[in-house]
Motif scaffolding. Structure first.
Motif, PDB file in Angstrom:
ATOM      1  N   MET A 117     107.518  26.409   6.257  1.00 14.00           N
ATOM      2  CA  MET A 117     108.668  26.672   7.117  1.00 14.00           C
ATOM      3  C   MET A 117     109.939  26.790   6.282  1.00 14.00           C
ATOM      4  N   ILE A 118     110.101  25.909   5.289  1.00 15.00           N
ATOM      5  CA  ILE A 118     111.260  25.989   4.406  1.00 15.00           C
ATOM      6  C   ILE A 118     111.279  27.330   3.678  1.00 15.00           C
ATOM      7  N   GLU A 119     110.114  27.703   3.149  1.00 12.35           N
ATOM      8  CA  GLU A 119     110.034  28.962   2.398  1.00 12.35           C
ATOM      9  C   GLU A 119     110.295  30.152   3.306  1.00 12.35           C
ATOM     10  N   ALA A 120     109.792  30.095   4.545  1.00 11.89           N
ATOM     11  CA  ALA A 120     110.026  31.194   5.480  1.00 11.89           C
ATOM     12  C   ALA A 120     111.507  31.336   5.794  1.00 11.89           C
ATOM     13  N   HIS A 121     112.201  30.210   5.970  1.00 13.13           N
ATOM     14  CA  HIS A 121     113.642  30.274   6.225  1.00 13.13           C
ATOM     15  C   HIS A 121     114.367  30.891   5.035  1.00 13.13           C
ATOM     16  N   GLU A 122     113.896  30.615   3.831  1.00 11.69           N
ATOM     17  CA  GLU A 122     114.574  31.100   2.638  1.00 11.69           C
ATOM     18  C   GLU A 122     114.183  32.521   2.262  1.00 11.69           C
ATOM     19  N   ARG A 123     112.924  32.902   2.528  1.00 13.14           N
ATOM     20  CA  ARG A 123     112.444  34.221   2.102  1.00 13.14           C
ATOM     21  C   ARG A 123     112.239  35.183   3.255  1.00 13.14           C
ATOM     22  N   GLY A 124     111.883  34.674   4.420  1.00 14.34           N
ATOM     23  CA  GLY A 124     111.665  35.530   5.579  1.00 14.34           C
ATOM     24  C   GLY A 124     110.248  36.037   5.715  1.00 14.34           C
ATOM     25  N   LEU A 125     109.563  36.236   4.614  1.00  9.86           N
ATOM     26  CA  LEU A 125     108.223  36.807   4.655  1.00  9.86           C
ATOM     27  C   LEU A 125     107.392  36.175   3.539  1.00  9.86           C
ATOM     28  N   LEU A 135     100.097  46.195   3.161  1.00 13.63           N
ATOM     29  CA  LEU A 135     100.088  46.060   4.614  1.00 13.63           C
ATOM     30  C   LEU A 135     101.044  47.025   5.303  1.00 13.63           C
ATOM     31  N   PHE A 136     102.224  47.225   4.710  1.00 15.38           N
ATOM     32  CA  PHE A 136     103.283  47.961   5.406  1.00 15.38           C
ATOM     33  C   PHE A 136     103.490  49.371   4.881  1.00 15.38           C
ATOM     34  N   GLY A 137     102.761  49.756   3.836  1.00 14.57           N
ATOM     35  CA  GLY A 137     102.808  51.132   3.380  1.00 14.57           C
ATOM     36  C   GLY A 137     103.814  51.378   2.275  1.00 14.57           C
ATOM     37  N   PRO A 138     103.761  52.560   1.678  1.00 17.33           N
ATOM     38  CA  PRO A 138     104.610  52.881   0.513  1.00 17.33           C
ATOM     39  C   PRO A 138     106.095  52.967   0.838  1.00 17.33           C
ATOM     40  N   ASP A 139     106.444  53.160   2.114  1.00 21.19           N
ATOM     41  CA  ASP A 139     107.858  53.268   2.476  1.00 21.19           C
ATOM     42  C   ASP A 139     108.512  51.899   2.632  1.00 21.19           C
ATOM     43  N   TRP A 140     107.707  50.843   2.602  1.00 23.34           N
ATOM     44  CA  TRP A 140     108.253  49.499   2.773  1.00 23.34           C
ATOM     45  C   TRP A 140     109.043  49.084   1.540  1.00 23.34           C
ATOM     46  N   ASP A 141     110.207  48.495   1.763  1.00 25.92           N
ATOM     47  CA  ASP A 141     111.041  47.988   0.675  1.00 25.92           C
ATOM     48  C   ASP A 141     110.988  46.463   0.702  1.00 25.92           C
ATOM     49  N   PRO A 142     110.429  45.806  -0.308  1.00 23.51           N
ATOM     50  CA  PRO A 142     110.308  44.343  -0.289  1.00 23.51           C
ATOM     51  C   PRO A 142     111.650  43.623  -0.293  1.00 23.51           C
ATOM     52  N   ARG A 143     112.738  44.352  -0.490  1.00 14.36           N
ATOM     53  CA  ARG A 143     114.060  43.725  -0.434  1.00 14.36           C
ATOM     54  C   ARG A 143     114.539  43.529   1.001  1.00 14.36           C
ATOM     55  N   TRP A 144     113.883  44.199   1.950  1.00 15.51           N
ATOM     56  CA  TRP A 144     114.354  44.139   3.331  1.00 15.51           C
ATOM     57  C   TRP A 144     114.364  42.734   3.924  1.00 15.51           C
ATOM     58  N   PRO A 145     113.324  41.896   3.718  1.00 17.05           N
ATOM     59  CA  PRO A 145     113.396  40.541   4.301  1.00 17.05           C
ATOM     60  C   PRO A 145     114.609  39.749   3.822  1.00 17.05           C
ATOM     61  N   ARG A 159     115.675  32.401  13.399  1.00 25.82           N
ATOM     62  CA  ARG A 159     114.910  31.157  13.430  1.00 25.82           C
ATOM     63  C   ARG A 159     113.590  31.346  14.168  1.00 25.82           C
ATOM     64  N   GLN A 160     113.613  32.112  15.253  1.00 30.58           N
ATOM     65  CA  GLN A 160     112.368  32.389  15.973  1.00 30.58           C
ATOM     66  C   GLN A 160     111.418  33.205  15.110  1.00 30.58           C
ATOM     67  N   TYR A 161     111.967  34.144  14.377  1.00 28.34           N
ATOM     68  CA  TYR A 161     111.143  34.970  13.498  1.00 28.34           C
ATOM     69  C   TYR A 161     110.459  34.136  12.420  1.00 28.34           C
ATOM     70  N   VAL A 162     111.228  33.266  11.737  1.00 30.85           N
ATOM     71  CA  VAL A 162     110.629  32.516  10.638  1.00 30.85           C
ATOM     72  C   VAL A 162     109.623  31.493  11.156  1.00 30.85           C
ATOM     73  N   GLU A 163     109.822  30.984  12.369  1.00 26.47           N
ATOM     74  CA  GLU A 163     108.827  30.078  12.945  1.00 26.47           C
ATOM     75  C   GLU A 163     107.488  30.785  13.108  1.00 26.47           C
ATOM     76  N   SER A 215     106.191  39.997  18.359  1.00 30.76           N
ATOM     77  CA  SER A 215     105.577  39.427  17.161  1.00 30.76           C
ATOM     78  C   SER A 215     106.639  38.879  16.215  1.00 30.76           C
ATOM     79  N   TYR A 216     107.865  39.377  16.338  1.00 31.90           N
ATOM     80  CA  TYR A 216     108.975  38.924  15.504  1.00 31.90           C
ATOM     81  C   TYR A 216     109.822  37.883  16.237  1.00 31.90           C
ATOM     82  N   PHE A 217     110.263  38.215  17.439  1.00 32.78           N
ATOM     83  CA  PHE A 217     110.972  37.265  18.298  1.00 32.78           C
ATOM     84  C   PHE A 217     111.058  37.878  19.688  1.00 32.78           C
ATOM     85  N   PRO A 218     111.254  37.042  20.715  1.00 31.55           N
ATOM     86  CA  PRO A 218     111.340  37.578  22.083  1.00 31.55           C
ATOM     87  C   PRO A 218     112.477  38.583  22.202  1.00 31.55           C
ATOM     88  N   LEU A 219     112.201  39.679  22.890  1.00 31.37           N
ATOM     89  CA  LEU A 219     113.164  40.775  22.984  1.00 31.37           C
ATOM     90  C   LEU A 219     113.466  41.056  24.447  1.00 31.37           C
TER      91      LEU A 219
END
Length: 273
Positions: A117-125, A135-145, A159-163, A215-219
């Motif tokens: 949980m700590i790492e998710a809050h700090e890194r996001g992914l 998983l996300f394909g060649p167009d994915w930029d790992p800097r986005w999280p 916070r909902q996303y990282v949980e 899957s990310y957070f309630p919308l």
């Protein structure tokens, strides 16, 4: 009032007071009174004024009570160990050991969960760069999280996303990626087929988008309207959707707006809430 004085009354001779025993064994006066009242560890004598006095034998029994209590046995089990000659002491201790092992295992799992949980809050992914690309394909930029954390890190949605992210590994994220890809394909096919915003089919696609996004957070639908605007105006999002079908970002915004109107929401005044 007598019980309160009992802790500090000096002994006449031949024993220790409750207060002295409390200090020597590191247990509370309240505990000593309780053990006396239930017959687990009683003082062998009292002063002329009625204050408890503990002798050497009493102290030995109290010491054993403290030892077994620190091992986690309850008071009934301690009584059996001390007083029942037929008690299976090794068996009771083995059972307690098994419970301790279970608690240790639970605490280790808790520690691992807290680390994630700590790492998710700090890194996001919690995926390596290689796993993200796979998983996300060649167009994915790992800097986005990291960019998302800087932009949204103080929001309830982050916070909902990282949980959710803390409990996901590559397999779970793979299922999310597959759902997003399938939705993009369905949107492109619907646009090609001339599905009109506001139609039942288009509204169903808007609701499907909300379900996938959960899957990310309630919308909420109001938040979805805000996303639709961003999909059409942000160059990165527009490039993604228009890469699926030219004009898809603008078409999907109209789909979202029409679905919001059908649920009593004015897209022109919708907010992120």
């Amino acid at each position: 009032m007598a019980e309160a004085v009992d802790a500090d009354e000096p002994s006449d001779a031949g024993g220790l007071t409750v207060g002295q025993v409390s200090a020597r064994l590191g247990v509370t006066v309240r505990a000593l009174h309780h053990w006396d009242e239930i017959g687990l560890a009683r003082p062998s004598s009292r002063t002329a004024a009625g204050y408890r006095l503990y002798g050497a034998g009493d102290l030995e029994r109290l010491h054993r009570v403290v030892v077994y209590r620190e091992l986690g046995l309850d008071l009934d089990a301690i009584r059996a160990v001390l007083d029942d000659s037929t008690a299976d002491v090794p068996g009771a201790l083995r059972a307690q050991r098994a419970q301790v092992d279970e608690r240790i295992e639970r605490l280790q799992r808790l520690g691992t969960g807290l680390d994630r949980m700590i790492e998710a809050h700090e890194r996001g992914l919690l995926l390596t760069v290689e796993q993200q690309a796979a998983l996300f394909g060649p167009d994915w930029d790992p800097r986005w999280p990291a960019q998302a954390r800087r932009r949204y890190g103080d929001t309830a949605q982050w916070r909902q996303y990282v949980e959710r992210a803390a409990s996901r590994g590559p397999e779970e994220w793979g299922a999310v990626a597959d759902a997003v890809t399938a939705l993009d394909r369905a949107l492109g096919e619907a646009m090609d087929a001339g599905v009109a915003p506001g139609s039942a089919e288009a509204n169903a696609l808007a609701e499907r988008h909300r379900e996938v996004f959960a899957s990310y957070f309630p919308l909420t639908r109001g938040m979805q309207v805000c996303l639709g605007r961003m999909y059409a105006s942000d160059p990165g999002f527009a490039a993604h959707y228009d890469g699926v079908r030219v004009g898809l970002a603008a078409w999907f915004r109209r789909v979202v707006d029409a679905n919001a109107r059908a649920h009593g929401i004015d897209p022109d005044t919708a907010t992120w809430s």
